[in-house]
Enzyme design. Structure first.
Site, PDB file in Angstrom:
ATOM      1  CG  ASP A   1      -2.072   0.950   1.131  1.00 33.67           C
ATOM      2  OD1 ASP A   1      -2.350   1.444   0.024  1.00 33.67           O
ATOM      3  OD2 ASP A   1      -2.696   1.225   2.166  1.00 33.67           O
TER       4      ASP A   1
ATOM      5  CD  GLU B   1      -0.750   5.303  -4.096  1.00 34.31           C
ATOM      6  OE1 GLU B   1      -1.494   4.320  -4.217  1.00 34.31           O
ATOM      7  OE2 GLU B   1      -0.237   5.630  -3.014  1.00 34.31           O
TER       8      GLU B   1
END
Length: 825
Positions: free
Chosen positions: A408, A411
């Site tokens: 997770d 990005e």
């Protein structure tokens, strides 16, 4: 000749003139030159690259490569080493015939790709500079899909302005307007249907932040760096053909382990391991199968990655979970908290190996902020990153023997816009002057949101002298690649990781979930289009968080979501710590009933579902919109059909209800269709009205000409409950049906699974007998009953089904390597 040059000399704004400099038949090169030095965009002058190279490579008869790059080759290019070892053809062979031709004109230099005497792709209105690149394409029609990741209501690509720039933005729905609604991944991939019914895929091989402006029949692509590198794949009349071509170029996708197809339960807020045990026990008490329990950041010591709070999450409880037959997956973020210094293993090793990125402002380590507070971010381009990542995952594994990982915040996500308030106490190391860099003054910002927003600044310099703006969209796939290697080092045969940020090629290493959705009817509706999109992108093992992550779900919404979610390849219930608990047993008796019935159905079909993954051989789609299977059926292109119905493989069609109604209109394509449970017949090429209450099984139908095998186990706790006893359900067409099942004695044996062969079944009706033939069978199968839809019971040993045109043969029938044929009279 398959390449034509038309010269029309006309002085126009930013005109490039093409002059051929190489002609090897299959490789053509041109020098593009303009006398214009500057153009103005958004009131800002942009210095143009006045000399460019256009290279066209005819890689084979259905694959074309087009590159436009600066003559001195200073612009960023995606590296060629893994995970970016795509199957470009370096030395293509010259062929006599190609399925396409290329025409270049010089009245504003325009590149047009033709097939069947029609233009299928265009590069025109070119602008090319260091930090601004633009070209325009004119689509033939509006039948297009892809260019994600976006939370768009509806699968079809619609007119609007869209941004591809990986961003942590929860609970947001795409509206095609500014500011950009971009989320976690970048897939500049466009599937198009041509006017003649053939399909092609365009892959814009760029990791740059990108805007696509699709308005008034024109599609403008704008990036802020790199080069123009387009791959065009030309397929036939089936979209699945060209998708397979694209997947082959990427290197395919990995086969997940069988257990990962079971039901997963997660929640942010499971604050201790005894809670995990309790959740598993409650599912089992309520007779709802469960295979995996997950931990969000709760399990960590003060939210430090690679750590476990052993006081709250004990080895004994982890052992208890395993004894319940359930696996365990924890979350792992990317940023390392700094507050514990060398007391934290991730910090200590990261400093030792010097793998953290440096600030372009100060030359000291970049200071961001995520869950543990002030944090350092790893540089996945650093040569020491593999050693660091392997060691840290081994360190975590020594604390808790996880079965897979949840990757997770990659990005990468940052709670500050660029660097946080500087803490001079963290400047206790050598300053790196070579890492300092000036801000970039962009004339255009994709998405109209600062590129530093909630991430790293665009002018930060990674190892290899890469600017973050150029590799930001690669951060997630780099994380997945090194996590895959770390899992292999730990002995995982089929590494399983669910990652949030993806890029073309991620499917070789990881699977995906669609991120932080909302508990809303819109997110339920759009989730199926997301699943379809990732079939195109080469990550077929994908799912949305069932019942929604943000906000409180409700009985009707969660019931409907279960009815759809049981057919997601990846099936997980997860929500956040501020929302009400939404374990299925915690909501309402209706939801419990819905879960019991539907999840049992999922498990009964899991071995067949897994076999469909094996059949595709790591390339191709699994769960399809109807037009993927029936591309010449114009009725399947209606939005309500495209957005709300699906076909798994070629065999099973689902028509879930995605709103509060208890009936829906569904389209049945050309074929005979039978309700999988009852055998009720539905005629093809027409709409039907279906009924489904909130506690019913999802409307699911088998297609004539096919058969499936369904496990007959009544009591199922997890995949370990599934045995080799099956019900064979066949729907005949011209007195024949075919199907497959993986030839595996143990579906959980990962070494066998990755090399599995298929058993091909063929059921035929010949006069007064039914013959079932198997192509091979090293395993042993016990067929408890054979149900034939579309055939009246005229045989000596059959009984009639619920409807007249159904025949049932009661077993058991034993099949195996010494018995590949069954004759029923």
């Amino acid at each position: 000749m398959f390449l034509i040059i038309c010269l029309y000399f006309q002085v126009t704004f930013t005109q490039y003139i093409a002059t051929q400099i190489r002609n090897d038949g299959q490789i053509q090169q041109y020098k593009l030159h303009t006398t214009n030095e500057m153009i103005v965009k958004n009131g800002q002058s942009i210095k143009l690259n006045q000399i460019l190279i256009l290279e066209i490579r005819f890689e084979n008869d259905s694959q074309l490569d087009i590159q436009i790059f600066d003559e001195d080759r200073k612009h960023f290019r995606i590296p060629q080493q893994p995970p970016f070892n795509y199957k470009d053809i370096e030395n293509p062979l010259l062929l006599e015939n190609y399925n396409y031709s290329v025409i270049i004109t010089n009245d504003l230099v325009t590149i047009q790709i033709y097939r069947d005497d029609r233009v299928i792709f265009t590069i025109s209105e070119l602008v090319y500079s260091e930090n601004y690149i633009e070209f325009t394409h004119y689509p033939q029609n509006k039948q297009m899909w892809g260019l994600g990741e976006r939370n768009q209501v509806g699968f079809r690509f619609k007119q609007g302005i869209y941004t591809l720039y990986a961003r942590d933005e929860p609970n947001i729905i795409e509206d095609g307007k500014r500011p950009g609604k971009n989320v976690y991944s970048s897939h500049p991939v466009l599937l198009s249907m041509e006017d003649n019914g053939k399909f092609n895929i365009m892959f814009y091989k760029s990791s740059s932040p990108m805007d696509i402006i699709y308005q008034e029949e024109r599609m403008k692509f704008i990036t802020i760096g790199g080069i123009i590198h387009l791959k065009l794949f030309l397929g036939d009349y089936s979209p699945r053909t060209v998708i397979k071509q694209y997947h082959n170029y990427l290197g395919g996708w990995i086969l997940p382990p069988f257990w990962s197809f079971g039901f997963h339960q997660s929640r942010w807020g499971y604050n201790n391991s005894s809670k995990l045990v309790q959740v598993v026990e409650q599912y089992q008490k309520n007779k709802i199968p469960i295979d995996t329990i997950w931990s969000d950041i709760d399990y960590m010591h003060d939210r430090q990655i690679f750590s476990v709070d052993s006081n709250r999450f004990t080895k004994q409880d982890y052992e208890n979970i395993r004894n319940l037959g359930v696996r365990y997956i924890p979350i792992v973020d990317v940023a390392v908290g700094v507050k514990y210094g060398n007391q934290d293993e991730g910090y200590k090793k990261g400093i030792e190996y010097d793998i953290f990125v440096y600030s372009p402002e100060t030359g000291y380590r970049f200071q961001g902020r995520v869950w543990p507070g002030e944090s350092y971010f790893p540089d996945f381009f650093h040569p020491n990153i593999s050693k660091f990542w392997n060691e840290m995952h081994k360190h975590l594994y020594n604390q808790v023997e996880f079965d897979g990982l949840w990757v997770d915040m990659n990005e990468p996500a940052n709670f500050c816009d660029g660097e946080c308030g500087l803490n001079s106490n963290l400047h206790n190391h050598q300053q790196r002057i070579d890492k300092m860099n000036e801000n970039i003054n962009f004339a255009y910002i994709p998405g109209a949101i600062s590129l530093s927003n909630k991430t790293l600044p665009p002018h930060l310099i990674h190892y290899g002298n890469y600017l973050h703006k150029d590799v930001h969209n690669l951060y997630g796939i780099m994380d997945s690649y090194y996590t895959y290697q770390a899992l292999k080092e730990l002995g995982k045969i089929q590494p399983f990781q669910i990652t949030r940020s993806t890029f073309p090629g991620t499917g070789k290493y990881a699977q995906h979930w669609t991120g932080d959705n909302g508990a809303s009817w819109d997110f339920l509706y759009l989730s199926l289009g997301q699943i379809f999109s990732f079939q195109i992108y080469g990550i077929p093992m994908v799912g949305a968080d069932v019942c929604g992550f943000m906000g409180d779900t409700n009985i009707k919404l969660c019931s409907r979501w279960i009815q759809l979610g049981i057919f997601y390849p990846f099936f997980r219930n997860h929500n956040n710590d501020l929302s009400k608990s939404q374990e299925f047993y915690n909501i309402d008796h209706t939801v419990i009933q819905t879960a019991q019935k539907n999840i049992h159905l999922r498990y009964s079909l899991l071995k067949w579902y897994y076999s469909i993954f094996i059949r595709e051989q790591n390339h191709g789609t699994i769960i399809n919109p109807l037009f993927f299977v029936f591309p010449q059926d114009n009725m399947s292109y209606r939005d309500f059909v495209m957005d709300t119905q699906f076909i798994i493989g070629n065999e099973l069609m689902g028509a879930p209800i995605l709103d509060e109604s208890i009936t829906r209109k569904a389209y049945f394509p050309e074929s005979e269709w039978y309700d999988l449970i009852t055998g009720l017949n539905y005629k093809g090429q027409q709409d039907h009205i279906l009924h489904c209450s909130y506690s019913d099984i999802t409307p699911i139908f088998i297609r004539s000409g096919y058969l499936i095998l369904q496990n007959t186990k009544e009591s199922i706790q997890n995949v370990k409950s599934l045995d080799n006893h099956y019900r064979l359900i066949a729907a005949i067409s011209n007195l024949v049906s075919i199907g497959v099942l993986a030839d595996l004695k143990d579906f959980e044996n990962e070494e066998e699974a990755i090399n599995a062969q298929l058993i091909n079944f063929k059921l035929e009706i010949l006069k007064d007998v039914v013959i079932l033939n198997l192509s091979q069978c090293q395993s042993e199968l016990i067929i408890e009953e054979i149900i034939i839809y579309g055939q009246e019971c005229i045989f000596q040993n059959c009984i009639s089904g619920f409807y007249k045109q159904n025949s049932i043969f009661i077993g058991p029938f034993n099949l195996g390597k010494d018995n590949l044929k069954l004759v029923l009279q």
